[in-house]
Scaffold this active site. Structure first.
Site, PDB file in Angstrom:
ATOM      1  N   HIS A  99       0.803  -1.221   0.000  1.00 10.17           N
ATOM      2  CA  HIS A  99       0.000   0.000   0.000  1.00 10.17           C
ATOM      3  C   HIS A  99       0.837   1.273   0.000  1.00 10.17           C
ATOM      4  O   HIS A  99       0.293   2.370  -0.176  1.00 10.17           O
ATOM      5  CB  HIS A  99      -0.973   0.001   1.181  1.00 10.17           C
ATOM      6  CG  HIS A  99      -2.291   0.639   0.851  1.00 10.17           C
ATOM      7  ND1 HIS A  99      -3.443   0.437   1.590  1.00 10.17           N
ATOM      8  CD2 HIS A  99      -2.664   1.488  -0.143  1.00 10.17           C
ATOM      9  CE1 HIS A  99      -4.439   1.121   1.065  1.00 10.17           C
ATOM     10  NE2 HIS A  99      -3.992   1.779   0.013  1.00 10.17           N
ATOM     11  N   ASP A 122      -9.980  -0.279   3.802  1.00 12.75           N
ATOM     12  CA  ASP A 122      -8.803  -0.932   4.376  1.00 12.75           C
ATOM     13  C   ASP A 122      -9.084  -1.348   5.810  1.00 12.75           C
ATOM     14  O   ASP A 122      -9.829  -0.670   6.524  1.00 12.75           O
ATOM     15  CB  ASP A 122      -7.640   0.077   4.346  1.00 12.75           C
ATOM     16  CG  ASP A 122      -6.270  -0.542   4.488  1.00 12.75           C
ATOM     17  OD1 ASP A 122      -6.144  -1.593   5.143  1.00 12.75           O
ATOM     18  OD2 ASP A 122      -5.313   0.039   3.957  1.00 12.75           O
ATOM     19  N   HIS A 124      -6.781  -1.197   7.922  1.00 14.53           N
ATOM     20  CA  HIS A 124      -5.858  -0.347   8.670  1.00 14.53           C
ATOM     21  C   HIS A 124      -6.034   1.113   8.264  1.00 14.53           C
ATOM     22  O   HIS A 124      -6.533   1.412   7.177  1.00 14.53           O
ATOM     23  CB  HIS A 124      -4.417  -0.793   8.404  1.00 14.53           C
ATOM     24  CG  HIS A 124      -4.189  -2.255   8.636  1.00 14.53           C
ATOM     25  ND1 HIS A 124      -4.345  -3.200   7.640  1.00 14.53           N
ATOM     26  CD2 HIS A 124      -3.837  -2.934   9.754  1.00 14.53           C
ATOM     27  CE1 HIS A 124      -4.095  -4.399   8.137  1.00 14.53           C
ATOM     28  NE2 HIS A 124      -3.792  -4.271   9.417  1.00 14.53           N
ATOM     29  N   ASP A 126      -3.383   3.284   8.014  1.00 14.31           N
ATOM     30  CA  ASP A 126      -2.205   3.718   7.259  1.00 14.31           C
ATOM     31  C   ASP A 126      -1.901   5.190   7.512  1.00 14.31           C
ATOM     32  O   ASP A 126      -1.534   5.945   6.601  1.00 14.31           O
ATOM     33  CB  ASP A 126      -2.390   3.444   5.768  1.00 14.31           C
ATOM     34  CG  ASP A 126      -2.451   1.949   5.466  1.00 14.31           C
ATOM     35  OD1 ASP A 126      -2.042   1.151   6.332  1.00 14.31           O
ATOM     36  OD2 ASP A 126      -2.904   1.585   4.370  1.00 14.31           O
ATOM     37  N   HIS A 139       4.356   0.990   4.299  1.00 12.29           N
ATOM     38  CA  HIS A 139       3.002   0.671   3.825  1.00 12.29           C
ATOM     39  C   HIS A 139       1.943   1.002   4.877  1.00 12.29           C
ATOM     40  O   HIS A 139       0.751   1.005   4.558  1.00 12.29           O
ATOM     41  CB  HIS A 139       2.888  -0.783   3.361  1.00 12.29           C
ATOM     42  CG  HIS A 139       2.734  -1.808   4.442  1.00 12.29           C
ATOM     43  ND1 HIS A 139       2.125  -3.022   4.242  1.00 12.29           N
ATOM     44  CD2 HIS A 139       3.133  -1.812   5.738  1.00 12.29           C
ATOM     45  CE1 HIS A 139       2.146  -3.733   5.352  1.00 12.29           C
ATOM     46  NE2 HIS A 139       2.739  -3.025   6.274  1.00 12.29           N
ATOM     47  N   ASP A 226      -7.422  -1.840  -0.276  1.00 12.78           N
ATOM     48  CA  ASP A 226      -6.500  -2.862   0.220  1.00 12.78           C
ATOM     49  C   ASP A 226      -7.305  -4.146   0.396  1.00 12.78           C
ATOM     50  O   ASP A 226      -8.347  -4.142   1.064  1.00 12.78           O
ATOM     51  CB  ASP A 226      -5.907  -2.397   1.554  1.00 12.78           C
ATOM     52  CG  ASP A 226      -4.795  -3.290   2.065  1.00 12.78           C
ATOM     53  OD1 ASP A 226      -4.879  -4.526   1.895  1.00 12.78           O
ATOM     54  OD2 ASP A 226      -3.839  -2.759   2.664  1.00 12.78           O
ATOM     55  N   ASP A 228      -6.907  -6.521   2.259  1.00 16.52           N
ATOM     56  CA  ASP A 228      -7.083  -6.964   3.646  1.00 16.52           C
ATOM     57  C   ASP A 228      -8.297  -6.302   4.300  1.00 16.52           C
ATOM     58  O   ASP A 228      -8.630  -6.617   5.453  1.00 16.52           O
ATOM     59  CB  ASP A 228      -5.816  -6.779   4.477  1.00 16.52           C
ATOM     60  CG  ASP A 228      -5.468  -5.340   4.813  1.00 16.52           C
ATOM     61  OD1 ASP A 228      -6.348  -4.465   4.801  1.00 16.52           O
ATOM     62  OD2 ASP A 228      -4.283  -5.078   5.116  1.00 16.52           O
ATOM     63  N   GLU A 271      -2.014  -5.011  -2.187  1.00 15.13           N
ATOM     64  CA  GLU A 271      -1.709  -5.989  -1.140  1.00 15.13           C
ATOM     65  C   GLU A 271      -2.172  -7.418  -1.448  1.00 15.13           C
ATOM     66  O   GLU A 271      -2.402  -8.215  -0.545  1.00 15.13           O
ATOM     67  CB  GLU A 271      -2.256  -5.538   0.227  1.00 15.13           C
ATOM     68  CG  GLU A 271      -1.655  -4.234   0.744  1.00 15.13           C
ATOM     69  CD  GLU A 271      -0.257  -4.382   1.333  1.00 15.13           C
ATOM     70  OE1 GLU A 271       0.265  -5.515   1.382  1.00 15.13           O
ATOM     71  OE2 GLU A 271       0.318  -3.341   1.747  1.00 15.13           O
TER      72      GLU A 271
END
Length: 299
Positions: A99, A122, A124, A126, A139, A226, A228, A271
């Site tokens: 990412h 996402d 996360h 980030d 990332h 992303d 994930d 990702e």
């Protein structure tokens, strides 16, 4: 959406420690992304992959950020290429890679808009900087960098900073935030829909509110997705899986609603790690979601 599209691969895994995500663009192409887009009547130009030099993954003694110089170089190239795609009048679709490539994608896009909106789909945030990052992995920093926070050589890629405003960002699907990220979200009043909100409100309401919120204040919207963000059951081939994520069907609904809005002006999918995947399942999920984002319908 713009029916002329340029696909650009960024096979980089330097933003984190786990190998394999550099093969993400190849896996997505193997899952027939170009054919899927052409079936939706897009005129597709595949620009291939940016060449990535191998790196030893060490943290420089002068700073705590892993592979900083290499990541600056790649994102500078990416920023220039995305800029050219937009100047040519094409929709940029960027394939990652980790990412950290969002730093270059957004740098190349944001100069074309007065108020670029960003949907950060996402698990996360980030939103780390070198002061808050537990790992030094870049990332985990691209959204912060795009907001003008972080190492100046990262924030000034494209020769301007910041690229986006905190009030023009919506995070969707977050369920793993570091303490520094939580503090920054509160400080900057960044709009966020964690899994708690998705569970309580439902994905339909989340996307309706996101579209309405960004439509009122932006002149273009970039989707940074992303894989994930999805639950590991649906997308196992990612480097930082987090249980309790967005379902496959919820994600299709989100992409379908974004397509209906007609507001998405650029996108990146990142990702995908084939080494950790099951028979290219995650890349196929990515391409299926792209299908929904670009107007694919059952009937």
């Amino acid at each position: 959406m713009n029916k002329k599209m340029s696909i650009l691969g960024v096979p980089m895994d330097l933003g984190q420690m786990r190998r394999g995500v550099d093969m993400g663009p190849s896996a997505i192409r193997y899952a027939d992304v170009t054919k899927r887009m052409e079936k939706l009547f897009y005129e597709v130009e595949d620009l291939g992959d940016i060449t990535i030099k191998r790196n030893n993954g060490m943290i420089d003694d002068t700073h705590p950020l892993r592979n900083l110089q290499a990541i600056i170089e790649v994102n500078t190239i990416l920023s220039d290429l995305v800029d050219k795609v937009i100047k040519k009048g094409n929709f940029p679709l960027v394939l990652g890679g980790d990412h950290s490539i969002a730093i270059g994608t957004i740098a190349g896009i944001a100069k074309h808009y007065d108020n670029l909106g960003v949907i950060w789909y996402d698990a996360h945030g980030d939103l780390n900087t070198k002061e808050t990052s537990p790992s030094g992995n870049i990332h985990g920093m691209p959204l912060a960098v795009s907001l003008g926070l972080g190492h100046p050589h990262l924030t000034n890629i494209g020769s301007y900073s910041p690229k986006i405003k905190p009030e023009n960002v919506v995070i969707i699907g977050a369920r793993d935030l570091d303490q520094g990220e939580k503090a920054l979200i509160r400080e900057k009043n960044i709009k966020i829909y964690t899994m708690h909100e998705i569970d309580r409100l439902g994905m339909t309401k989340v996307i309706e509110e996101t579209v309405m919120y960004l439509k009122e204040r932006t002149d273009g919207i970039h989707l940074s997705l992303d894989l994930d963000s999805l639950d590991p059951h649906d997308a196992p081939g990612v480097g930082t899986p987090v249980l309790g994520g967005i379902s496959y069907r919820e994600s299709h609904l989100a992409m379908e609603m974004f397509a209906e809005s007609g507001l998405i002006t650029s996108a990146e999918f990142v990702e995908v790690n084939p080494i950790l995947d099951e028979r290219n399942k995650t890349a196929e999920v990515a391409v299926a979601l792209m299908g929904s984002l670009f107007g694919e319908k059952l009937i």
